[in-house]
Design an enzyme around this catalytic site. Sequence first.
Site, PDB file in Angstrom:
ATOM      1  N   HIS A 121      13.729 -29.734  55.851  1.00 42.77           N
ATOM      2  CA  HIS A 121      14.248 -28.618  56.633  1.00 42.77           C
ATOM      3  C   HIS A 121      13.273 -28.281  57.751  1.00 42.77           C
ATOM      4  O   HIS A 121      12.074 -28.535  57.642  1.00 42.77           O
ATOM      5  CB  HIS A 121      14.559 -27.380  55.786  1.00 42.77           C
TER       6      HIS A 121
ATOM      7  N   HIS B  48      12.947 -24.311  46.830  1.00 47.63           N
ATOM      8  CA  HIS B  48      12.861 -22.875  46.504  1.00 47.63           C
ATOM      9  C   HIS B  48      13.486 -22.004  47.613  1.00 47.63           C
ATOM     10  O   HIS B  48      13.024 -20.894  47.873  1.00 47.63           O
ATOM     11  CB  HIS B  48      11.411 -22.476  46.207  1.00 47.63           C
TER      12      HIS B  48
ATOM     13  N   GLU C 288       6.382 -28.871  53.109  1.00 46.85           N
ATOM     14  CA  GLU C 288       6.108 -28.212  51.819  1.00 46.85           C
ATOM     15  C   GLU C 288       6.119 -29.203  50.657  1.00 46.85           C
ATOM     16  O   GLU C 288       5.550 -28.935  49.598  1.00 46.85           O
ATOM     17  CB  GLU C 288       7.207 -27.184  51.499  1.00 46.85           C
TER      18      GLU C 288
ATOM     19  N   HIS D 230       5.461 -17.146  51.783  1.00 48.97           N
ATOM     20  CA  HIS D 230       6.169 -17.230  53.068  1.00 48.97           C
ATOM     21  C   HIS D 230       5.946 -15.966  53.874  1.00 48.97           C
ATOM     22  O   HIS D 230       6.889 -15.295  54.272  1.00 48.97           O
ATOM     23  CB  HIS D 230       7.667 -17.426  52.835  1.00 48.97           C
TER      24      HIS D 230
END
Lengths: 116, 280
Positions: free
Chosen positions: B193, B12, B240, B59
């Site tokens: 990431h 996302h 995540e 976030h």
Amino acid sequence: MANQSIPDTPLFDRNGSIRGYRINKMAMSLGQAANREAFKADEEAYLDRFGLTEEEKKAVMSRDWHEMVRLGGNLFFILKISAIDPTPITRIGAAQAGMSHEDFLYHRLGKRAAHG
Amino acid sequence: MAKIIGGLGTSHVPSIGVALDKGLCDTPDWKPFFDGYEAGKEWVREAKPDIAVVVFNDHGNTFFLDRVPTFAVGVADSYNPADEGWGPRAIPPFEGATEFAWHFVDKLVERHFDPLVCREIEVDHGMQVPMELFFGRPEKWPVKVVPIWVNTIQYPIPTPQRCWDMGKVLREAIESWPTDERVVILGTGGLSHQLQGARAGFINQDADRAWLDGIAANPEHYRNMTREDYVEQFGSEGAELIMWLVMRAAMNEKVDLVHKHYYAPASMTGAGMVVLENAA
């Protein structure tokens, strides 16, 4: 989970959350347009409203991303500071990795060079 | 009863939304990424879901550090896109599947989960981008949504096992919901990431590719991994991926991996997608 169990990988744990609270709260506020205008109009006065220390103010005003993270800034909050400039996230990544932007893109991220 | 028609997994990354907003989808940086999603979009068009349950993390846009729910569930009538510092994006609001969401909350608490229940809240790119990747840019979303927020920002984040357990309750809620609605579940986030620390920019393509196959064929392996394992293999923000386990646990033990796609780097992230269907 213990912090720093994986090299060069700070986890945003209770210490970071407590330490970075002021910076992150200020950055969070930039999700509102009126606050962004106030920040742009007088950055230092805006930071004072959130009680940032001199060290924190200096890090924000010089856009020292490495230092902001060291002081407990969490990327997801401080990205709202970068949105004002705007600074691409890959430049923030490069600053933390201690690499030039080009090196970071092509060697760390493995981006393929653009054609022509 | 309502029916689970499929499980979708996707990254996302916020830059995907920026690429859509600025019309960059056909540029060399982005075209291979977006092309790989066409099969997923086509699957959704054919499958015609009524409800999309979207598992994602905020976030630092909706929840600040003053209150951090480990799990939150939306029961709102409608969800507007959050302003993440760039101004609000020109995408339609999401209509909530309110009745089913309350039923899910009932089931969760019955099964000893304690979610934060949200009636008025915005959604950030964690939900926007997956919806855009699978549903495109309609004038009105063709499904109602149930957002599930998982804290992956401030430690302690929930364990992979706990995400798995929530998926089991989600399945029970869907299968006990007395309508003929068709439900698709989106597990989002990742793949590898890392945005913070000197290892920033870490991408692990081998682990990412293994994940896309393994989440279908061998989810036990990922359920049994620790949070530290996730951070080590997928980077601090790549952890995540635990949110895909909510989706996977709601599916049958055996699933068909109908579509998969991988592309790196999308901005600073290894980006991927799967479409799963229940097998007998």
